[in-house]
Design an enzyme around this catalytic site. Structure first.
Site, PDB file in Angstrom:
ATOM      1  N   SER A   1     -53.914   6.022  -5.038  1.00 57.48           N
ATOM      2  CA  SER A   1     -54.568   5.019  -4.202  1.00 57.48           C
ATOM      3  C   SER A   1     -53.816   4.688  -2.922  1.00 57.48           C
ATOM      4  O   SER A   1     -54.312   3.936  -2.093  1.00 57.48           O
ATOM      5  CB  SER A   1     -54.802   3.731  -5.007  1.00 57.48           C
TER       6      SER A   1
ATOM      7  N   LYS B   1     -55.479  -5.904  -7.168  1.00 59.19           N
ATOM      8  CA  LYS B   1     -54.962  -5.606  -5.833  1.00 59.19           C
ATOM      9  C   LYS B   1     -55.378  -6.678  -4.826  1.00 59.19           C
ATOM     10  O   LYS B   1     -54.592  -7.090  -3.976  1.00 59.19           O
ATOM     11  CB  LYS B   1     -55.450  -4.237  -5.387  1.00 59.19           C
TER      12      LYS B   1
END
Length: 363
Positions: free
Chosen positions: A226, A269
């Protein structure tokens, strides 16, 4: 215990718990139904502490409710600086430690004494903070991008630094990165090379430079795909000398063609970005379905921008006077003189025929 006799387990359901799946043998995992339970958010931990944990520890340590008052800021400080966990076990331990020390103060002074614990007095009761959390950069910087990472303990801000020096095409990656993240760095570099002319770089720029990618906090292992768009953004910024917005973070996997692929752990996140003072987040468009998992109160202070291609990421992330013109040939031209020097004519010296030499330092 071994019973040494027949026992009917045909109607018994076994429920087991684990912090991670990595250490569970694959054949056993195939025979289990895995239910993933995300960790508590900061807001959830705060409310659990106020409504349950603090009251429990007050009674356990012989305190009346009027003897102790722990502010919300103090509880939040404990969560951020004295614990790092998905649950609340250590949070309860720290609250118990405070209650014991307050009980001593009450006994020494007056049974009806009132002690207020604030964020500024945490050091008195718990000592030096044990942990730190990532925060946004104060100003836009060249070659420094902020990514978002998922860990077993929640989300974290991930700082990516890139520096360019004269050299012979060497790529160095440091910061104790796993294999997947190293591959993401190489994919990011390949994307930049494929877009060199659009970005204002000559096609052979990488023959005359060395690139060093570093992710700080090397004592903490980091892996996963990511960070791909974060790595690519930091590379483009360093090569074109364009600063990256300091109030923006990003997450997404990158392909060689610049496509942005979906990632996991979006909720964690986003919470990490909010905690660190980030106002804007770039996320893969395919993760739009995960937005509903984010608490509404967090969404009020965060702007989520969905992207499908790396070009969109650069337009939003870089500090540009004219984002559209940046991608028109030559508009993203670097001010690094050695990147614009023409390719030497004639026979290449040994090593020039290789595009990139990768050396990885996992210290």
């Amino acid at each position: 215990h071994y019973l040494d006799c027949d026992y009917d387990l045909s109607k018994v359901l076994f429920i087991t718990t684990a912090n991670t799946l990595d250490r569970i043998p694959r054949p056993l995992q195939d025979r289990m139904e895995v239910i993933r339970i995300p960790g508590y958010t900061e807001l959830e931990k705060l409310n659990i502490a106020k409504k349950y944990l603090l009251k429990k520890q007050q009674e356990a340590n012989g305190l009346w409710p009027e003897n102790i008052e722990v502010s919300d800021g103090a509880i939040q400080g404990i969560i951020r600086h004295y614990t790092r966990e998905a649950g609340v076990r250590n949070l309860e331990r720290e609250l118990a430690s405070i209650c014991r020390k307050v009980a001593v103060e009450v006994v020494k002074t007056d049974r009806n004494a009132h002690v207020k614990v604030s964020s500024s007095s945490l050091g008195k009761y718990l000592g030096v903070p044990k942990f730190r959390y990532g925060t946004a950069e104060t100003v836009p910087q060249v070659g420094v991008a902020t990514g978002l990472a998922w860990t077993e303990l929640g989300g974290e801000l991930l700082s990516v630094e890139v520096t360019i020096v004269p050299g012979r095409g060497k790529l160095t990656i440091t910061g104790q990165l796993g294999d997947v993240m190293q591959e993401s760095a190489q994919a990011a570099l390949s994307y930049v090379r494929s877009r060199a002319e659009v970005l204002g770089l000559d096609r052979g720029f990488y023959h005359r430079i060395d690139i060093h990618i570093h992710i700080p906090e090397g004592a903490i292992p980091k892996d996963g795909p990511s960070a791909g768009i974060t790595l690519a953004t930091a590379l483009v910024s360093a090569l074109t000398r364009s600063p990256i917005r300091n109030d923006l973070a990003m997450t997404g996997e990158i392909t060689l063609r610049g496509r942005v692929l979906p990632i996991g752990g979006l909720k964690e996140k986003v919470l990490a970005a909010h905690r660190g003072g980030i106002k804007t987040i770039l996320m893969p468009k395919d993760n739009a379905k995960d937005i509903e998992e984010i608490p509404p109160q967090i969404m009020k202070g965060i702007t989520l921008i969905q992207v499908e291609h790396m070009d969109e990421v650069l337009k939003h992330a870089l500090v540009l006077t004219d984002p559209d013109a940046f991608f028109k040939s030559g508009k993203g031209e670097s001010d690094l003189a050695f990147l614009r020097e023409p390719e030497p004519k004639g026979r290449m010296t040994p090593g020039d025929e290789e595009d990139t030499t990768v050396s990885t330092n996992l210290s």
